[in-house]
Design a protein around this motif. Sequence first.
Motif, PDB file in Angstrom:
ATOM      1  N   ALA A  48      -3.854  23.095  83.932  1.00 44.18           N
ATOM      2  CA  ALA A  48      -5.251  22.564  83.435  1.00 44.18           C
ATOM      3  C   ALA A  48      -5.432  21.406  83.917  1.00 44.18           C
ATOM      4  N   SER A  49      -6.673  21.227  84.728  1.00 43.38           N
ATOM      5  CA  SER A  49      -7.014  20.223  85.481  1.00 43.38           C
ATOM      6  C   SER A  49      -8.486  19.549  85.042  1.00 43.38           C
ATOM      7  N   SER A  50      -8.622  18.351  85.135  1.00 40.79           N
ATOM      8  CA  SER A  50      -9.970  17.744  84.659  1.00 40.79           C
ATOM      9  C   SER A  50     -10.808  17.361  86.151  1.00 40.79           C
ATOM     10  N   VAL A  51     -11.987  17.555  86.057  1.00 33.44           N
ATOM     11  CA  VAL A  51     -12.809  17.224  87.092  1.00 33.44           C
ATOM     12  C   VAL A  51     -13.157  15.795  86.906  1.00 33.44           C
ATOM     13  N   LEU A  52     -12.943  14.967  87.671  1.00 35.30           N
ATOM     14  CA  LEU A  52     -13.358  13.387  87.537  1.00 35.30           C
ATOM     15  C   LEU A  52     -14.765  13.182  88.068  1.00 35.30           C
ATOM     16  N   GLY A  53     -15.158  13.768  89.206  1.00 37.40           N
ATOM     17  CA  GLY A  53     -16.390  13.695  90.008  1.00 37.40           C
ATOM     18  C   GLY A  53     -16.566  14.688  90.929  1.00 37.40           C
ATOM     19  N   VAL A  54     -18.158  15.018  91.284  1.00 37.15           N
ATOM     20  CA  VAL A  54     -18.424  15.993  92.089  1.00 37.15           C
ATOM     21  C   VAL A  54     -19.650  15.037  93.030  1.00 37.15           C
ATOM     22  N   ARG A  55     -19.406  15.145  94.358  1.00 36.57           N
ATOM     23  CA  ARG A  55     -20.181  14.270  95.181  1.00 36.57           C
ATOM     24  C   ARG A  55     -20.603  15.142  96.302  1.00 36.57           C
ATOM     25  N   VAL A  56     -21.775  14.855  96.764  1.00 33.66           N
ATOM     26  CA  VAL A  56     -22.532  15.752  98.007  1.00 33.66           C
ATOM     27  C   VAL A  56     -22.998  14.498  98.664  1.00 33.66           C
ATOM     28  N   TRP A  57     -22.697  14.820 100.265  1.00 32.90           N
ATOM     29  CA  TRP A  57     -23.107  13.728 101.309  1.00 32.90           C
ATOM     30  C   TRP A  57     -23.707  14.626 102.364  1.00 32.90           C
ATOM     31  N   PRO A  58     -25.029  14.634 102.309  1.00 40.19           N
ATOM     32  CA  PRO A  58     -25.520  15.653 103.282  1.00 40.19           C
ATOM     33  C   PRO A  58     -26.031  14.966 104.415  1.00 40.19           C
ATOM     34  N   ALA A  59     -25.984  15.614 105.508  1.00 46.39           N
ATOM     35  CA  ALA A  59     -26.434  14.769 107.044  1.00 46.39           C
ATOM     36  C   ALA A  59     -26.480  16.052 108.183  1.00 46.39           C
ATOM     37  N   ARG A  60     -27.341  15.712 108.969  1.00 39.90           N
ATOM     38  CA  ARG A  60     -27.476  16.681 110.119  1.00 39.90           C
ATOM     39  C   ARG A  60     -26.015  16.949 110.942  1.00 39.90           C
ATOM     40  N   ASP A  61     -25.156  16.058 110.801  1.00 39.25           N
ATOM     41  CA  ASP A  61     -23.706  16.427 111.715  1.00 39.25           C
ATOM     42  C   ASP A  61     -22.932  17.361 110.815  1.00 39.25           C
ATOM     43  N   TYR A  62     -23.162  17.172 109.462  1.00 40.87           N
ATOM     44  CA  TYR A  62     -22.473  18.233 108.529  1.00 40.87           C
ATOM     45  C   TYR A  62     -22.733  17.651 107.022  1.00 40.87           C
ATOM     46  N   THR A  63     -22.303  18.516 106.142  1.00 42.14           N
ATOM     47  CA  THR A  63     -22.677  18.343 104.833  1.00 42.14           C
ATOM     48  C   THR A  63     -21.255  18.340 104.072  1.00 42.14           C
ATOM     49  N   ARG A  64     -20.932  17.149 103.272  1.00 40.62           N
ATOM     50  CA  ARG A  64     -19.616  17.122 102.629  1.00 40.62           C
ATOM     51  C   ARG A  64     -19.768  17.098 101.046  1.00 40.62           C
ATOM     52  N   VAL A  65     -18.935  18.140 100.508  1.00 42.27           N
ATOM     53  CA  VAL A  65     -18.932  18.456  99.077  1.00 42.27           C
ATOM     54  C   VAL A  65     -17.218  17.767  98.789  1.00 42.27           C
ATOM     55  N   THR A  66     -17.321  17.097  97.744  1.00 45.33           N
ATOM     56  CA  THR A  66     -16.088  16.461  97.262  1.00 45.33           C
ATOM     57  C   THR A  66     -15.884  16.702  95.875  1.00 45.33           C
ATOM     58  N   ILE A  67     -14.855  17.249  95.547  1.00 40.32           N
ATOM     59  CA  ILE A  67     -14.676  17.553  94.044  1.00 40.32           C
ATOM     60  C   ILE A  67     -13.348  16.648  93.895  1.00 40.32           C
ATOM     61  N   GLU A  68     -13.377  15.661  92.943  1.00 41.45           N
ATOM     62  CA  GLU A  68     -12.236  14.885  92.553  1.00 41.45           C
ATOM     63  C   GLU A  68     -11.486  15.309  91.120  1.00 41.45           C
ATOM     64  N   SER A  69     -10.286  15.353  91.099  1.00 40.53           N
ATOM     65  CA  SER A  69      -9.818  15.763  89.995  1.00 40.53           C
ATOM     66  C   SER A  69      -8.339  15.089  89.791  1.00 40.53           C
ATOM     67  N   ASP A  70      -7.795  15.124  88.540  1.00 40.14           N
ATOM     68  CA  ASP A  70      -6.539  14.354  88.205  1.00 40.14           C
ATOM     69  C   ASP A  70      -5.395  15.107  88.600  1.00 40.14           C
ATOM     70  N   GLN A  71      -5.623  16.295  88.928  1.00 41.17           N
ATOM     71  CA  GLN A  71      -4.419  17.058  89.427  1.00 41.17           C
ATOM     72  C   GLN A  71      -4.917  17.926  90.731  1.00 41.17           C
ATOM     73  N   PRO A  72      -4.100  18.309  91.687  1.00 38.05           N
ATOM     74  CA  PRO A  72      -4.426  18.891  92.881  1.00 38.05           C
ATOM     75  C   PRO A  72      -5.033  20.404  92.516  1.00 38.05           C
ATOM     76  N   LEU A  73      -6.231  20.923  93.172  1.00 36.91           N
ATOM     77  CA  LEU A  73      -6.896  21.929  92.905  1.00 36.91           C
ATOM     78  C   LEU A  73      -6.702  23.081  93.932  1.00 36.91           C
ATOM     79  N   GLN A  74      -6.244  24.246  93.231  1.00 30.13           N
ATOM     80  CA  GLN A  74      -6.104  25.383  94.223  1.00 30.13           C
ATOM     81  C   GLN A  74      -7.130  26.242  94.077  1.00 30.13           C
ATOM     82  N   ASN A  75      -7.717  26.804  95.431  1.00 25.69           N
ATOM     83  CA  ASN A  75      -9.001  27.108  95.637  1.00 25.69           C
ATOM     84  C   ASN A  75      -8.754  28.333  96.678  1.00 25.69           C
ATOM     85  N   ALA A  76      -9.771  29.352  96.610  1.00 25.34           N
ATOM     86  CA  ALA A  76      -9.692  30.262  97.744  1.00 25.34           C
ATOM     87  C   ALA A  76     -11.240  30.502  98.033  1.00 25.34           C
TER      88      ALA A  76
END
Length: 510
Positions: A48-76
């Motif tokens: 079980a993990s808790s999401v602490l924040g989700v942030r989006v930084w759009p730009a011409r160079d690239y868009t970044r999406v960050t998901i901050e959590s209290d434990q490492p997140l596994q993803n596919a």
Amino acid sequence: MSPKMLIKPFRSIESAATATHNWRRRQILRAGASTLVLGLVAPRLAWASSVLGVRVWPARDYTRVTIESDQPLQNAQQLLQDPDRLVVDLNGLDLDQALRDLVSKITPNDPQIQSVRVGQYQPHVVRMVFDLKGSVKPQVFTLPPVGTYKYRLVFDLYPAIPPDPLMDLLAQTERKEQRLNENNAPPATLSGPATPPLSDSDAFFQRYAQEGGPSTSSPDVPRPPAHLSPAPGPHPAVPKPTQPPVAIARDNDSGDGGDDTYSFTTPKSGRGNTVRLLTVAIDPGHGGEDPGAIGSAGTYEKHIALDVAKKLRAKIDAQPNMRAMMTRDADFFVPLNVRVQKARRVGADLFVSIHADAFTDPSARGSSVFALSEHGASSAAARWMANKENASDQIGGINIKSNDATVNRALFDMSTTAQIRDSMRYGNFVLKEIGDINRLHKGLVEQAGFAVLKAPDIPSILVETAFISNPDEEKRLNDNAYRDRMADAILTGIKRYFAANPPLAKNRMT
């Protein structure tokens, strides 16, 4: 004694034995049930993990999406086409409000993301589907806790055909020349093509000016203070030159209001003996996930740096013989080596990185100018400052597995003695000018191993506009007029350097 009387004690003994057996059986069953429940719950508790924040930084160079959590997140994740979309499965999560809020954080002017869908795909698996505006090259990586951040899962969505700062600069120059010729006036806007209509940082400025103060509705996205008003239009009109371009700067150091003009010979391009424009690379420090220093009143260094940089760009582009390139023109993170890369790509004649000092002692005050050092820092404070600024990559978050990042860091070992000598000269001219509008922390150009100053062939300086950690200077940084005067001072220092050190011809397309 009758037989009935003999049987009764035996029945009592049998009943007692049965009761004991049943009690033991119930205890065993209870223990087994507890073990079963624990076996079912333990894996859930473990992942079980808790999401602490989700942030989006759009730009011409690239868009970044960050998901901050209290434990490492596994993803596919998988990238799909027709239409283009990125599908991401987050394991060990249940859909919560923080993840639902991601939908509303995708803005219409995001260059890469059209929209996003978020849902509970399976028990403890959240699926995110990013509907894309075109082909992207995603980089997905995790970051360990650093500073105030916990664990971060980062999605960097780079356009399949990345913007080229050189081509953008050439297009900007062509538009400037065309409109000068056709309309007897320079263009109102000289930004690169396909730029989002309103950057995230500009939106911050506008929102604060309208609302008159911070909002607590979006705690994940830092915002500047109310009195940090937006900069004026980036490229004000200037009169059409009636003679060959010259640089104008103060020549009379006595301050008596005497002659304040002098000129230098604008260099030729080496192609047809045509005049070329002098290029200044402006680097607003920090950005995106990296806020830089934060003042006691909540002022973010990254917003101050970007606003001063935009003001400086407008003033440089208003000069008939100069043009500016910014390493970032919105609120997004740029790795230190990429900032150097961009400046070298456009063949910049000078590089200036803009920051706002912070120190452990809030009484520290004054503006500073730094150049690179080959032999250690000029003071303990300069060393501390360089270490803090060089930590930007850790705070902002770079993909350490990226081959490009590894190769490009070789730039940081290519600094030359000639570059440092010219940077010191350049820095001295700028230092004298900013000393006219603010107290100087030290009366000389300091030196330290700033990674962002290590372009081997470009004189480079880092300007600390004031101490954001000093409450009085934080107020000055929040004054639009002060930031404008700071941009004026940097420009004047640049022109004085060019006049004393005429730039050479360059045999290049720029």
